[in-house]
Design an enzyme around this catalytic site. Structure first.
Site, short mmCIF file in Angstrom:
data_model
loop_
_atom_site.label_atom_id
_atom_site.label_comp_id
_atom_site.label_asym_id
_atom_site.label_seq_id
_atom_site.Cartn_x
_atom_site.Cartn_y
_atom_site.Cartn_z
N GLU A 153 37.22 24.28 39.40
CA GLU A 153 38.61 24.64 39.70
C GLU A 153 39.54 24.27 38.55
OE1 GLU A 153 39.59 22.85 43.46
OE2 GLU A 153 38.47 24.35 44.58
N GLU A 203 31.29 17.95 45.13
CA GLU A 203 32.76 17.98 45.14
C GLU A 203 33.30 17.77 43.72
OE1 GLU A 203 36.20 18.92 46.23
OE2 GLU A 203 34.84 18.64 47.92
N GLU A 246 42.19 14.60 43.55
CA GLU A 246 41.50 15.46 44.51
C GLU A 246 41.47 14.82 45.90
OE1 GLU A 246 40.53 18.50 43.82
OE2 GLU A 246 41.02 18.32 41.69
#
Length: 124
Positions: free
Chosen positions: A76, A69, A28
């Site tokens: 996701e 996050e 990420e």
């Protein structure tokens, strides 16, 4: 499979958490950027914060961004695992995860901005 308890559970949970952090850092980009900023902002909080509470708020706001996050990335990943075709609910889940990170960044701006401007007022 048996359920672990006590120290074994704590050790396993720590191992899984560290695996998650490693995976997020590897996969990420946004998390890597936030880690970089945290490496700068967290030590800076000790210099800019005037009280223990102010320092705690400054550090906590940065850590909140990182925590959200991680959750956003998890959402996701699950959505992408389910399927790559476009679906309204998938888009909504991803957008809302992203919005949570945005709100956390706004909290950072408010906390750090107030600290900065109160320090400027004290100088003049």
């Amino acid at each position: 499979m048996y359920k672990t308890t006590g120290l074994t559970h704590l050790i396993n949970s720590t191992k899984y958490s560290l695996q998650g952090l490693k995976s997020a850092f590897k996969n990420e980009t946004a998390f890597r950027h936030e880690c970089f900023l945290a490496c700068i902002l967290i030590p800076l909080a000790f210099f800019l914060g005037e009280t223990k509470i102010e320092i705690i708020l400054m550090i906590s706001s940065v850590l909140l961004v990182m925590a959200l996050e991680l959750l956003n990335s998890a959402v996701e990943a699950v959505v992408d695992r389910i399927g790559t075709e476009r679906h309204e609910l998938s888009g909504r889940a991803k957008d809302q995860g992203s919005a949570s990170v945005f709100i956390a960044l706004c909290i950072v701006a408010v906390v750090w901005g107030e600290s900065y401007f109160s320090n400027i007022r004290n100088i003049f």
